[in-house]
Structure formats: C-alpha cells, structure tokens
Design an enzyme around this catalytic site. Structure first.
Site, PDB file in Angstrom:
ATOM      1  N   TYR A  28       0.896  -1.187   0.142  1.00  0.00           N
ATOM      2  CA  TYR A  28      -0.104  -0.053   0.075  1.00  0.00           C
ATOM      3  C   TYR A  28       0.720   1.167  -0.027  1.00  0.00           C
ATOM      4  O   TYR A  28       0.172   2.376   0.061  1.00  0.00           O
ATOM      5  CB  TYR A  28      -0.978   0.111   1.422  1.00  0.00           C
ATOM      6  N   CYS A 290       2.618  18.823   0.199  1.00  0.00           N
ATOM      7  CA  CYS A 290       2.142  18.211   1.228  1.00  0.00           C
ATOM      8  C   CYS A 290       2.978  16.773   0.866  1.00  0.00           C
ATOM      9  O   CYS A 290       3.086  16.292  -0.390  1.00  0.00           O
ATOM     10  CB  CYS A 290       0.582  18.122   1.427  1.00  0.00           C
ATOM     11  N   ASP A 291       3.106  15.843   1.736  1.00  0.00           N
ATOM     12  CA  ASP A 291       3.772  14.621   1.544  1.00  0.00           C
ATOM     13  C   ASP A 291       2.587  13.563   0.700  1.00  0.00           C
ATOM     14  O   ASP A 291       3.222  12.824  -0.144  1.00  0.00           O
ATOM     15  CB  ASP A 291       3.926  13.682   2.928  1.00  0.00           C
ATOM     16  N   CYS A 332     -21.141  18.720   4.350  1.00  0.00           N
ATOM     17  CA  CYS A 332     -20.058  18.948   5.387  1.00  0.00           C
ATOM     18  C   CYS A 332     -20.295  20.273   6.242  1.00  0.00           C
ATOM     19  O   CYS A 332     -20.129  20.243   7.319  1.00  0.00           O
ATOM     20  CB  CYS A 332     -18.595  18.920   4.917  1.00  0.00           C
ATOM     21  N   CYS A 335     -22.984  19.903   8.770  1.00  0.00           N
ATOM     22  CA  CYS A 335     -22.654  18.763   9.531  1.00  0.00           C
ATOM     23  C   CYS A 335     -22.462  19.139  10.785  1.00  0.00           C
ATOM     24  O   CYS A 335     -21.636  20.045  11.129  1.00  0.00           O
ATOM     25  CB  CYS A 335     -21.658  17.774   9.114  1.00  0.00           C
TER      26      CYS A 335
END
Length: 404
Positions: A28, A290-291, A332, A335
């Site tokens: 993965y 970002c990684d 969202c 929410c």
C-alpha cells in the site's frame, strides 16, 4: 514573488534524504512510485551540498526558538549514519541559538546497536512503522524479495528499547487488520508503546496500477479500509482505551478529537480546518505542498532558487491550504461534526454527498459514527479541561458515564 512576512507559527518541511528509495516494498506504499518523478537520476540521494543548503535555508525560515527536523522516506536509514552526524554538525553551525529537535521515521529493519546509540545520545525521536501483530503486519509489509518483515521490525524495536531510545508507533489500518481493533491495541500495549498513531489507508488506482492523485479518477485500491470498518475500529478502540488507559496511552486521533472539541489546534493536519503548513522536500531540493501531494501539479519550487518562506507562504500554497475549508460540500458545512473532523484529509475527498455533490470524504460515514459515539466523553473531558480539574476527576467521571 512578493515578500512574505515571517510566519506566526512554525514553518515545517519534512525532508526525504533518500527520496523514495526503500528496502521494503509494502503493497500500500504511496511513495515508492515517486522515484519515477526522478527516473533520470540513478543515485536519488541527498548530496552533502544539498544537506547544507537545506539546513541553512530551513533554519533561516524559522521564527520560533525550537526547530524540528523530520527525516522521512522511502526509508530514511538508506542514508548512512555519517549523513546524520553531518546533519547535526550543520544544525549547530546554523542554529543561531535555537534549540534543535530531530525526528526520524523508519521501518525499523535497518537499526543496529550503533544507530541506536547515536539516536539515544542525541535525543532523537523515532517513529517506527509497524502494523500490529505478525499476521497483520506481514500481510502487506514485505521486503523487495516478497519476504515478511515483522521479525526484523521487532528486532529493531527491541534494540531501541535496549538503548533507551524514545520511540512511537505508526500503524496503518487497512482492509485486513481493521476488523481486529482489540488484538491490534493490546499488541502495542504489550510492546510497551505509549504513543500510537493509527492511520487509515485509502488509495485509488489508475491504469497501470499507479496511484491516482486527488484530481484523477480511479478504482478504490483493494487494501483500503472501508468507512464501516474505520468507524467500528475507532469505536471499539475508544471503548477499550477509555476504561483505564486515559493518561497512560496516547492515541493521536483521540488527542486531536479532544483538541477540536476544546477549540484548540488539533496537532494533526488531517483534522485541522486548514492545511498547507507542512510541506515536504525531496532529496534534490524540490518542495511540494504536502507529503500526500507529491505530484507535478503541487511542486512549489526548489530551494536552490527560492526560499522556504517564499514557497510555503506563496499565494499558491495558501490557496492549497485554504481549499481544505473552502471546497467542503454543503453536506459537510451543515454537519454537526464539522468542528471535529473538518472534512479530514483532502486526498480522501472523492465520494459524493447524498444529493450528488462531489467532494465528500470517503471515510465520512466512519467518522460520523465515531464522533457520535464519543460525544458524551468528549463533552465531559472538555468541561473538565475548562474547569482545570485534575485528570483523576476525568477518569472517575468517565467510569461513571460508562456505567462502571
């Protein structure tokens, strides 16, 4: 570029001294294929001159008294111990009175006594990737020859313990181990690990079995945890942890959840309202947003040409960070748990809402179940924190809430 004012928060750029090179070939892994970005470079390791430039530029960009260097991979130990000894010499050369901290992420299989003495003597924090008991770990974490790695990882952990190195565990939750949260958690407790990061693996694959970026379509990778699994895993784990482990064992996601409940910085970017403050630098000085976004579209520049402040404070990176909040779908934004999850990581937002709007986090259902489950406990702990009562009171009341 326009000049950028000094940041009011630490500037953080994780370094990849060996790029995507690794002695493992985990099924993965999202980083192994990044070597194809630099296929014309056979060495793919950080040079001594780049190490010095990185150290100098990184320290110049800091406004805080404590500076954290994080060494990641691939496998960071693919670089020799002499590389990190030189790194520390350079840190002292350019520190300018600042306190330096070093963190190293490793699969643990290359550790030996010499490495561990160095890590202990210099107070390095080590994160070890281990996916629980042997059966779970070896399902996906194998070396390049296809052989299991658990016993070698455990050998490395025992060496860290033998030498008194401070370490924590980073475990990936996948389709296989997610159904065994108690076996998982008890393994780490038996190991004497008090700081644990559980990370759900969610990836999509495009043609050629390659990872798809957030802008691309793709089929869900078979090793990905399902939303139902993730919710059940977290709820079961929390119920076990809350019984007697509060204040003894620290689980990153639980800490971040309580932080959001209390209205303070969660300490992990996935649960924060915005991101973009944690970049990553490849071995050759290329900096990405970002990684998890090491794709050409997210390359900010190279430190040979541009400062960290200019790159991390650029309009482009600020838009990247703000888009986490600004691109949330209506479901969202309405929410009740928005304050707790903030849409989680943008790379996982490829599902659609109930009314067909794109941008919903794939793990939404699992998080909603978890937040609803822990709400009474989080409400109580927040009240205790607000009242600044001793932790013992939290534990006593939590047992009462739980009916014990």
């Amino acid at each position: 570029m326009n000049a950028i004012n000094p940041f009011a928060r630490p500037l953080y750029v994780m370094a990849k001294p060996a790029g995507a090179m690794c002695n493992m070939a985990c099924t993965y892994c999202y980083y192994l294929e990044k070597k194809e970005l630099y296929a014309d470079d056979p060495k793919m390791v950080m040079s001594d001159s780049m190490l010095e430039l990185y150290t100098k530029r990184y320290l110049e960009a800091q406004t805080m008294g404590i500076v954290n260097f994080t060494w990641h991979g691939g496998e960071a130990l693919m670089r020799p111990l002499s590389f990190y000894k030189r790194a520390m010499e350079l840190q002292q050369k350019y520190a300018g009175g600042r306190e330096i901290m070093n963190c190293l992420q490793t699969n643990g299989t290359l550790l030996d006594d010499e490495w561990c003495r160095f890590l202990r003597d210099n107070n390095w924090l080590v994160g070890v990737s281990i996916d629980g008991p042997q059966e779970f770990h070896d399902e996906y974490r194998r070396n390049r020859g296809g052989r299991p790695s658990f016993l070698n990882v455990m050998k490395g952990i025992r060496l860290l313990q033998k030498h008194g190195v401070e370490w924590n565990a980073m475990a990936v939750i996948n389709d296989y181990n997610a159904d065994y949260p108690l076996e998982f958690y008890n393994f780490f407790k038996d190991l004497g690990c008090h700081y644990i990061q559980f990370t759900p693996i969610v990836e999509r694959l495009k043609q050629g079995n390659r990872l798809a970026s957030v802008r691309e379509g793709g089929d869900l990778a078979p090793f990905s945890v399902t939303p139902e699994q993730w919710g059940n895993f977290l709820c079961t784990l929390f119920d076990e942890w809350i019984k007697e482990d509060v204040g003894k064992y620290y689980i990153q996601l639980f800490d971040a959840t309580l932080a959001n409940w209390a209205g303070v910085e969660p300490g992990v970017c996935t649960m924060a309202p915005q991101c973009g403050h944690a970049g990553v630098m490849e071995y050759n000085g290329d900096v990405y947003s970002c990684d998890h976004f090491v794709f050409p579209d997210y390359r900010l520049g190279n430190i040979r040409d541009t400062s960290f402040i200019e790159m991390m404070g650029s309009d482009r990176q600020l838009r990247f960070g703000a888009s986490k909040r600004d691109s949330l779908p209506r479901q969202c934004r309405q929410c009740r748990w928005l304050f707790a999850c903030n849409g989680e990581c943008p790379k996982n937002r490829f599902a659609v809402t109930a009314d067909g709007e794109p941008g919903l986090n794939y793990l939404c259902e699992g998080y909603r179940k978890f937040f609803g489950h822990v709400a009474p406990y989080m409400d109580f702990m927040k009240a205790e924190l607000d009242a600044k009562r001793p932790p013992a009171n939290v534990m006593n009341a939590l047992h009462l809430i739980d009916g014990k």
